[in-house]
Design a protein around this motif. Structure first.
Motif, PDB file in Angstrom:
ATOM      1  N   GLY A   1       6.972   9.449  -2.061  1.00 33.02           N
ATOM      2  CA  GLY A   1       5.832   8.546  -2.230  1.00 33.02           C
ATOM      3  C   GLY A   1       6.132   7.138  -1.749  1.00 33.02           C
TER       4      GLY A   1
ATOM      5  N   SER B   1      15.281   5.043  -8.013  1.00 30.82           N
ATOM      6  CA  SER B   1      13.946   5.256  -7.437  1.00 30.82           C
ATOM      7  C   SER B   1      12.880   4.579  -8.299  1.00 30.82           C
ATOM      8  CB  SER B   1      13.658   6.756  -7.301  1.00 30.82           C
ATOM      9  OG  SER B   1      13.527   7.373  -8.575  1.00 30.82           O
TER      10      SER B   1
ATOM     11  N   ARG C   1       6.003   6.896   2.031  1.00 31.11           N
ATOM     12  CA  ARG C   1       4.650   6.828   2.592  1.00 31.11           C
ATOM     13  C   ARG C   1       4.067   5.430   2.432  1.00 31.11           C
ATOM     14  NH1 ARG C   1       1.958  12.530   0.406  1.00 31.11           N
ATOM     15  NH2 ARG C   1       3.278  13.944   1.680  1.00 31.11           N
ATOM     16  N   LEU C   2       4.363   4.781   1.294  1.00 28.88           N
ATOM     17  CA  LEU C   2       3.844   3.429   1.100  1.00 28.88           C
ATOM     18  C   LEU C   2       4.584   2.405   1.935  1.00 28.88           C
ATOM     19  CD1 LEU C   2       3.355   3.433  -2.794  1.00 28.88           C
ATOM     20  CD2 LEU C   2       1.582   3.637  -1.038  1.00 28.88           C
TER      21      LEU C   2
ATOM     22  N   SER D   1      10.370   1.657  -7.161  1.00 27.09           N
ATOM     23  CA  SER D   1       8.939   1.846  -7.336  1.00 27.09           C
ATOM     24  C   SER D   1       8.312   0.671  -8.081  1.00 27.09           C
ATOM     25  CB  SER D   1       8.681   3.157  -8.089  1.00 27.09           C
ATOM     26  OG  SER D   1       7.306   3.352  -8.302  1.00 27.09           O
TER      27      SER D   1
ATOM     28  N   PHE E   1      10.528  13.347  -5.139  1.00 25.49           N
ATOM     29  CA  PHE E   1       9.102  13.111  -4.915  1.00 25.49           C
ATOM     30  C   PHE E   1       8.761  11.632  -5.039  1.00 25.49           C
ATOM     31  CE2 PHE E   1       9.280  17.578  -6.174  1.00 25.49           C
ATOM     32  CZ  PHE E   1       8.532  18.157  -5.164  1.00 25.49           C
ATOM     33  N   ILE E   2       9.486  10.900  -5.879  1.00 26.27           N
ATOM     34  CA  ILE E   2       9.253   9.454  -5.965  1.00 26.27           C
ATOM     35  C   ILE E   2       9.621   8.789  -4.637  1.00 26.27           C
ATOM     36  CG2 ILE E   2       9.954   7.328  -7.116  1.00 26.27           C
ATOM     37  CD1 ILE E   2      10.323   8.914  -9.664  1.00 26.27           C
TER      38      ILE E   2
END
Length: 529
Positions: free
Chosen positions: A252, A499, A255-256, A503, A248-249
């Motif tokens: 995200g 990840s 998408r960014l 991030s 899930f990280i």
């Protein structure tokens, strides 16, 4: 004339039989009947005759069965046989004397068939280990009386002297396989090893063909098996959990920053999640249900485990390929639907191989062997490559060969990364005054640590810890097996940490790119159409 002819025929037959009974020729004659050449050799050495008095390495003598006997066929081989063993070798006979024979033969005559315990190398989270070499290249053969001598309460002692420093050794005897191939394997059942520094002392409860194997296959006893199982199960459970979170990280981050590298990391995380989940399911399914025969569920789980293992290797190779495009080709290439094509290879190739193997009936329950605390053979099971499939070893070796190629390729890619970092750092040394030079020296330490962290992190992403498996073709120690198991059972955790690093780097914004463009490039690894 007839009598003369008959006498000549008798003399020819007698001389031929005597030539066949020479001790120097016994091993050659018995090798012509390989189905049970060891039994032939034991029988023939009791009645053979040395062709020459200078024949070395041979001891044969009738001894009193009520007294302990010592035999020394060579100055480096010695055996002590207790009276209880000599009396047991007589059987029901009441004679006081028994024939004792001790000799040595070359270890090349022993054609080894791999034992089931060595098959453990084909498991995805276990390494391969080297079986070892025979000390001095000689095997000590001991024979007494006319009856088999087994299960002695007072063991015989065999002494193997050595005049140089050798590695650790294990006393073993030759166990003939049950098939008609004449092959066999070395086994340590019933033997205890001690080393005085000058000689190995073997205490065994039977008579047979004995040897000391130097640097042998790691004796993964019951205690170590339990420890490795706990490490593997706990590590795989953590990998499943953290790979699930890392997925899930990455979603995200995708998408960014819709970068191709993040998409590849995402696919690799899914493959690792499937691998560790499949390993846990395959292990616990047989453990909980205790099935005696292969079922369609176990075959399906074995297929899933093999498929996820191949998918993990494939995506590791694609990570290295993508890194190659970033470092070598950079902006000189354009690939349409790049990530889609990588996905077809990353998931399509393992699926094709797994389907073909499934049609051939490769998968099912796989048997493992290890030694328990009493030095007895114990078994465990897992859904993997079926033990009943004849070509199981070929499929396993192809899988391992694929892993070795991926590790070698990705290692080359990591070397290129280090070279690029060194080249970029070298191009940033054009300072005009002393203040710039002092600033460079002040930043040198933090940059060095940052580069080391980047290279180390990339080694996890490229799957280089799997390379530890390739070193197990050579000599490996028990701590090496533990290191291998820990590193590879926690790969899902390492991908989760990667990840988090991406991030945090993404949140730092463009300032990180200005301050350290080389490390930023290595961390983001972007490849755009």
């Amino acid at each position: 004339m007839l009598w003369i002819t008959l006498m000549l025929l008798i003399l020819v037959c007698f001389s031929t039989s005597q030539a066949a009974d020479y001790c120097e020729d016994v091993i050659r004659d018995c090798q012509q009947h390989p189905t049970n050449w060891t039994r032939c050799y034991e029988d023939r050495i009791a009645i053979c005759r040395p062709r020459s008095r200078l024949f070395q390495g041979f001891f044969r003598q009738r001894v009193n069965s009520s007294q302990e006997t010592e035999a020394s066929p060579t100055n480096k081989h010695r055996v002590q046989i207790p009276s209880s063993a000599l009396q047991k070798s007589r059987g029901p006979a009441s004679e006081e004397e028994v024939l004792v024979v001790a000799t040595v033969i070359n270890s090349t005559y022993f054609q080894q068939s791999p034992p089931l315990r060595k098959e453990r190398r084909l498991l995805p989270l276990q390494p391969m280990v080297n079986f070892g070499t025979v000390l001095g290249g000689l095997v000590l053969v001991v024979r007494a009386g006319n009856c088999p001598v087994r299960n002695l309460t007072q063991p015989i002692k065999l002494f193997f002297s050595h005049d140089k420093m050798v590695g650790k050794g294990t006393c073993m005897f030759w166990q003939v396989s049950e098939d008609a191939s004449g092959a066999g394997q070395w086994s340590a059942d019933g033997c205890i090893t001690s080393n005085t520094g000058a000689e190995f002392i073997c205490s065994c409860n039977h008579l047979s063909f004995f040897a000391v194997l130097v640097n042998p296959d790691i004796s993964v006893d019951e205690r170590n098996v339990v420890n490795l199982d706990y490490i593997t199960y706990v590590g795989s459970s953590l990998s499943v959990l953290f790979a699930f979170i890392g997925f899930f990280i990455y979603v995200g981050l995708q998408r960014l920053r819709p970068e191709k590298a993040i998409g590849i990391h995402l696919q690799l995380t899914v493959a690792l999640f499937c691998l560790h989940l499949g390993f846990l399911l395959c292990s616990f399914w047989v453990l909980l249900l205790n099935e005696t025969e292969d079922s369609w569920v176990c075959r399906g789980l074995g297929l899933f485990l093999h498929w996820s293992l191949l998918a993990t290797f494939t995506w590791l190779a694609l990570e290295g390929f993508h890194l190659y495009l970033l470092l070598i080709r950079v902006f000189n290439i354009y690939v349409r639907k790049y990530l889609l094509k990588l996905s077809l290879v990353g998931w399509g190739l393992p699926t094709l191989v797994a389907v073909v193997c499934g049609i051939l009936g490769v998968y099912g329950k796989y048997d493992l062997e290890y030694k328990d605390s009493n030095n007895h053979t114990s078994r465990s099971h897992i859904c993997w490559l079926s033990s009943g499939f004849a070509q199981r070893r070929a499929v396993g070796y192809v899988t391992v060969a694929f892993l070795c190629l991926v590790t070698l390729y990705n290692s080359c890619m990591l070397v290129l990364v280090v070279f690029k970092l060194w080249k970029i750092r070298g191009g940033q040394r054009g300072y005009e005054n002393s203040s710039d030079w002092k600033k460079m020296m002040k930043e040198k330490g933090p940059r060095l640590w940052k580069d080391c962290a980047t290279v180390l992190s990339l080694s996890w992403v490229l799957g280089l810890p799997w390379g530890v498996a390739s070193t197990t073709y050579l000599e490996v120690s028990l701590p090496g097996i533990y290191i291998f198991t820990i590193l590879n059972s926690l790969q899902g955790v390492f991908m989760f940490l990667w990840s988090l690093a991406l991030s945090c780097k993404s949140r730092s914004g463009s300032n990180s790119s200005v301050n350290d463009p080389s490390s930023q490039k290595m961390m983001t690894t972007s490849f755009k159409n």
